[in-house]
Design a protein around this motif. Structure first.
Motif, PDB file in Angstrom:
ATOM      1  N   GLY A 143       0.789  -1.089  -0.055  1.00 29.24           N
ATOM      2  CA  GLY A 143      -0.138  -0.173   0.025  1.00 29.24           C
ATOM      3  C   GLY A 143       0.798   1.318   0.020  1.00 29.24           C
ATOM      4  N   GLN A 144       0.080   2.253   0.340  1.00 28.06           N
ATOM      5  CA  GLN A 144       0.936   3.609   0.330  1.00 28.06           C
ATOM      6  C   GLN A 144       0.457   4.463   1.480  1.00 28.06           C
ATOM      7  N   LEU A 145       1.300   5.284   2.097  1.00 24.59           N
ATOM      8  CA  LEU A 145       0.955   6.180   3.262  1.00 24.59           C
ATOM      9  C   LEU A 145       1.280   7.718   2.882  1.00 24.59           C
ATOM     10  N   ASP A 146       0.325   8.492   2.963  1.00 27.94           N
ATOM     11  CA  ASP A 146       0.547   9.724   2.790  1.00 27.94           C
ATOM     12  C   ASP A 146       0.867  10.408   4.066  1.00 27.94           C
ATOM     13  N   CYS A 147       1.976  11.364   3.903  1.00 21.45           N
ATOM     14  CA  CYS A 147       2.497  11.927   5.077  1.00 21.45           C
ATOM     15  C   CYS A 147       2.256  13.516   4.833  1.00 21.45           C
ATOM     16  N   SER A 148       1.520  14.254   6.072  1.00 25.28           N
ATOM     17  CA  SER A 148       1.324  15.536   6.071  1.00 25.28           C
ATOM     18  C   SER A 148       2.046  16.017   7.311  1.00 25.28           C
ATOM     19  N   LYS A 149       2.050  17.433   7.593  1.00 30.63           N
ATOM     20  CA  LYS A 149       2.404  18.166   8.775  1.00 30.63           C
ATOM     21  C   LYS A 149       1.641  19.386   8.784  1.00 30.63           C
ATOM     22  N   ILE A 150       1.247  19.857  10.041  1.00 27.70           N
ATOM     23  CA  ILE A 150       0.460  21.001  10.207  1.00 27.70           C
ATOM     24  C   ILE A 150       1.443  22.211   9.950  1.00 27.70           C
ATOM     25  N   ILE A 151       1.331  23.114   8.997  1.00 26.40           N
ATOM     26  CA  ILE A 151       1.845  24.218   8.858  1.00 26.40           C
ATOM     27  C   ILE A 151       0.840  25.450   8.812  1.00 26.40           C
ATOM     28  N   GLY A 152       1.058  26.320   9.546  1.00 29.39           N
ATOM     29  CA  GLY A 152       0.322  27.748   9.689  1.00 29.39           C
ATOM     30  C   GLY A 152      -1.178  27.132   9.882  1.00 29.39           C
ATOM     31  N   GLY A 153      -1.251  26.187  10.611  1.00 31.74           N
ATOM     32  CA  GLY A 153      -2.555  25.970  11.195  1.00 31.74           C
ATOM     33  C   GLY A 153      -3.380  24.957  10.138  1.00 31.74           C
ATOM     34  N   GLU A 154      -2.519  24.648   8.983  1.00 32.08           N
ATOM     35  CA  GLU A 154      -3.487  23.720   7.945  1.00 32.08           C
ATOM     36  C   GLU A 154      -2.569  22.639   7.667  1.00 32.08           C
ATOM     37  N   SER A 155      -3.042  21.551   7.253  1.00 34.57           N
ATOM     38  CA  SER A 155      -2.426  20.149   7.162  1.00 34.57           C
ATOM     39  C   SER A 155      -1.802  20.233   5.599  1.00 34.57           C
TER      40      SER A 155
END
Length: 180
Positions: A143-155
């Motif tokens: 499978g695949q996994l998406d990586c995100s980070k909260i920057i400036g209050g937004e994902s």
């Protein structure tokens, strides 16, 4: 503006030059370097604005972690999680193809394979959360996994991990909370 003559064929004047450059940086002067050499080509003259010198002089951001001495724990007993041969083979294949583990010897890879545990996640389920304690490294099997980070209050999307890629290593290496 101050001019400095540097003869590349003659002795070393670096210490004196460094002292003069430091004085110019303090006073905000632009520095002109006239570089002469013994060859027949034209001399080079460069103006270096103060901001370029100040940028070059900024200290590098440091990275640190707890010290590690592999010989400090002679009584180390590696964790072994039971798994069938098919699971062990799949993990071994992913680990040996991952850049994080590519320099390890076979005995060290076997320790890692023994300590790894297979976990499954549903689509959309969070595997790790920014700020959590980092005590596990993950290697994607399927499978695949998406990586995100909260920057400036937004994902903010950072990347998609594919089979064979590992993540979560920074929290382990630096004994710090999860970064993303």
């Amino acid at each position: 503006m101050l001019d400095y003559l540097i003869n590349t064929a003659g002795g070393s004047h670096c210490k004196t030059l460094q002292q003069h450059v430091a004085k110019c940086v303090e006073s905000g002067d632009v520095i002109r370097f006239n570089v002469e050499s013994d060859d027949e080509e034209d001399d080079i003259i460069e103006d270096l604005p103060l901001e370029n010198i100040l940028k070059a002089r900024k200290p590098r951001a440091s990275v640190s972690a707890e010290s590690y001495n592999p010989n400090s724990n002679k009584n180390f007993v590696p964790k072994i999680i039971p798994k069938d041969q098919e699971q062990a083979d799949r993990i071994r294949t992913k680990v040996t193809n991952s850049f994080i583990f590519e320099a390890l010897e076979e005995k060290d890879i076997e320790i890692i394979v023994g300590a790894m545990e297979e976990k499954s996640y549903k689509a959309g389920e969070k595997v790790i959360q920014e700020g959590d304690e980092g005590d596990v490294l993950y290697v994607v099997d399927r499978g695949q996994l998406d990586c995100s980070k909260i920057i400036g209050g937004e994902s903010t999307y950072l990347k998609t991990y594919q089979p064979g890629e590992a993540f979560g290593e920074l929290a382990l290496l630096y004994n710090a909370p999860r970064a993303a």
